[in-house]
Enzyme design. Structure first.
Site, PDB file in Angstrom:
ATOM      1  N   THR A 165       0.964  -1.389  -0.027  1.00 27.42           N
ATOM      2  CA  THR A 165      -0.088   0.028  -0.062  1.00 27.42           C
ATOM      3  C   THR A 165       1.022   1.410  -0.035  1.00 27.42           C
ATOM      4  OG1 THR A 165      -0.040   0.054   2.519  1.00 27.42           O
ATOM      5  CG2 THR A 165      -1.919  -1.331   1.240  1.00 27.42           C
ATOM      6  N   CYS A 194      -2.640   0.936  15.320  1.00 24.65           N
ATOM      7  CA  CYS A 194      -3.534   1.172  14.325  1.00 24.65           C
ATOM      8  C   CYS A 194      -4.420   0.036  14.101  1.00 24.65           C
ATOM      9  CB  CYS A 194      -2.796   1.550  12.919  1.00 24.65           C
ATOM     10  SG  CYS A 194      -4.007   1.957  11.323  1.00 24.65           S
ATOM     11  N   CYS A 244      -4.434   6.463  11.624  1.00 26.75           N
ATOM     12  CA  CYS A 244      -3.820   6.587  12.974  1.00 26.75           C
ATOM     13  C   CYS A 244      -2.703   7.743  13.077  1.00 26.75           C
ATOM     14  CB  CYS A 244      -2.809   5.355  13.422  1.00 26.75           C
ATOM     15  SG  CYS A 244      -1.576   5.057  12.197  1.00 26.75           S
TER      16      CYS A 244
END
Length: 354
Positions: A34, A42, A72
């Site tokens: 990602t 998180c 987060c």
């Protein structure tokens, strides 16, 4: 008692699996697939171990090409992150149907009432009371179209009784609930059609103040838009008394930066009100990007929502949405046409230089 140092990668991975908050300031982890890095605590879905890398701090992860997680916020200091989380929690509590007092709200989020009031306004641009009233008015607008009676809608929106609604809520709607439900039926809207250097202009006024300033190339387009806004309202042409206020509006349109000393009837969601307030803070001759406006109201990711709020603006020039441009400085869409936007910005820039 032993203290975990989280030096070894397997210790770090275990902390991520357990979402340990005590490891948040000791390292961050990044997901190769990602391109995002997070804090150990998180709440996002866990990635595969083989796709995870660990870094000592957010700066090192960013230097390696990873982006901070929006959930987060690992790149933000803990105290600022905590404040943002508490204000967000306060907003959600204020948006519930059951009203909550400032004292109870402060206790729920861990602030003193005074500190909460000050920090809430600094972050959102509104007081907790104004946020709660705006949320309640939004619920009322949503349920009016589907409820059997006005009383049902008022109670469903979170007003404790109909008396409370009649004292406060109709100011948010700009008319009574029955009038709003019926497309403005019975509401008196006075309007005038006049000329400006930007083309034809329609100025409309409700009993609470100027409710629309519209621009177009011909009168038929202007009156059609006004009828769309208030399909069942009692629309009346201007009279001598109103003509003086129309002249004030036109003077503001022709003189960038000149404040309009007339009451405004602003109707929008809490978010739209924030955006419109931020637009009024942009000086004549200057511009701001949609991202900058979103950051100014404490919602840096709400760029598209800011653009939508600009498009919903009914008060041309007075709410200066023409001063918002793309991040690269190029002009973008404008409710009353890109040519007018370019003309306005050029005119304001020349006046500032002279």
């Amino acid at each position: 008692m032993s203290v975990t140092t989280f030096i070894e990668d397997e210790q770090r991975w275990q902390a991520v699996l357990e979402r340990r908050a005590d490891a948040d300031d000791l390292f961050v982890f990044a997901v190769m697939t990602t391109g995002i890095f997070c804090r150990p605590s998180c709440r996002a879905r866990h990635a595969l171990r083989e796709n995870v890398r660990f870094f000592a701090d957010p700066q090192t992860a960013a230097q390696a090409g990873f982006r901070p997680c929006k959930r987060c916020q690992p790149d933000r200091p803990a105290d600022k992150r905590s404040l943002a989380q508490k204000i967000t929690a306060a907003c959600r509590l204020l948006e519930q149907e059951t009203p909550i007092t400032l004292a109870a709200l402060a206790q729920r989020v861990g602030f003193s009432p005074y500190h909460l009031h000050r920090q809430f306004k600094a972050v959102t641009g509104m007081t907790p009371k104004a946020w709660q009233q705006a949320a309640r008015a939004k619920r009322l607008r949503n349920v009016l179209a589907h409820s059997t009676t006005i009383t049902d809608a008022v109670l469903a929106a979170g007003f404790p009784d109909s008396g409370s609604y009649y004292r406060k809520a109709d100011a948010s709607l700009g008319m009574t609930a029955r009038q709003y439900r019926q497309g403005g039926e019975g509401a008196a809207i006075r309007y005038a059609l006049t000329h400006s250097t930007l083309g034809r202009c329609l100025v409309a006024e409700s009993e609470r103040g100027i409710c629309a300033i519209l621009l177009a190339d011909c009168d038929s387009l202007l009156t059609a838009e006004l009828h769309t806004m208030f399909p069942q309202a009692q629309l009346m042409q201007d009279d001598a008394d109103f003509s003086a206020r129309v002249a004030e509006v036109i003077a503001t349109i022709e003189s960038p930066g000149r404040p309009l000393a007339l009451p405004l009837d602003l109707r929008g969601t809490a978010f739209q009100m924030q955006v419109w307030q931020a637009l009024q803070a942009i000086p004549a001759g200057e511009t701001a990007s949609y991202r900058a406006v979103a950051s100014a109201i404490g919602k840096p990711q709400a760029i598209r929502a800011v653009a939508s709020a600009c498009a919903a603006n009914r008060l041309a020039i007075v709410i200066p949405c023409h001063r918002v441009v793309r991040g690269d400085g190029m002009l973008s869409g404008y409710r009353w046409g890109p040519a007018r936007k370019a003309q306005l910005l050029a005119r304001e820039s020349l006046k500032e230089e002279s």
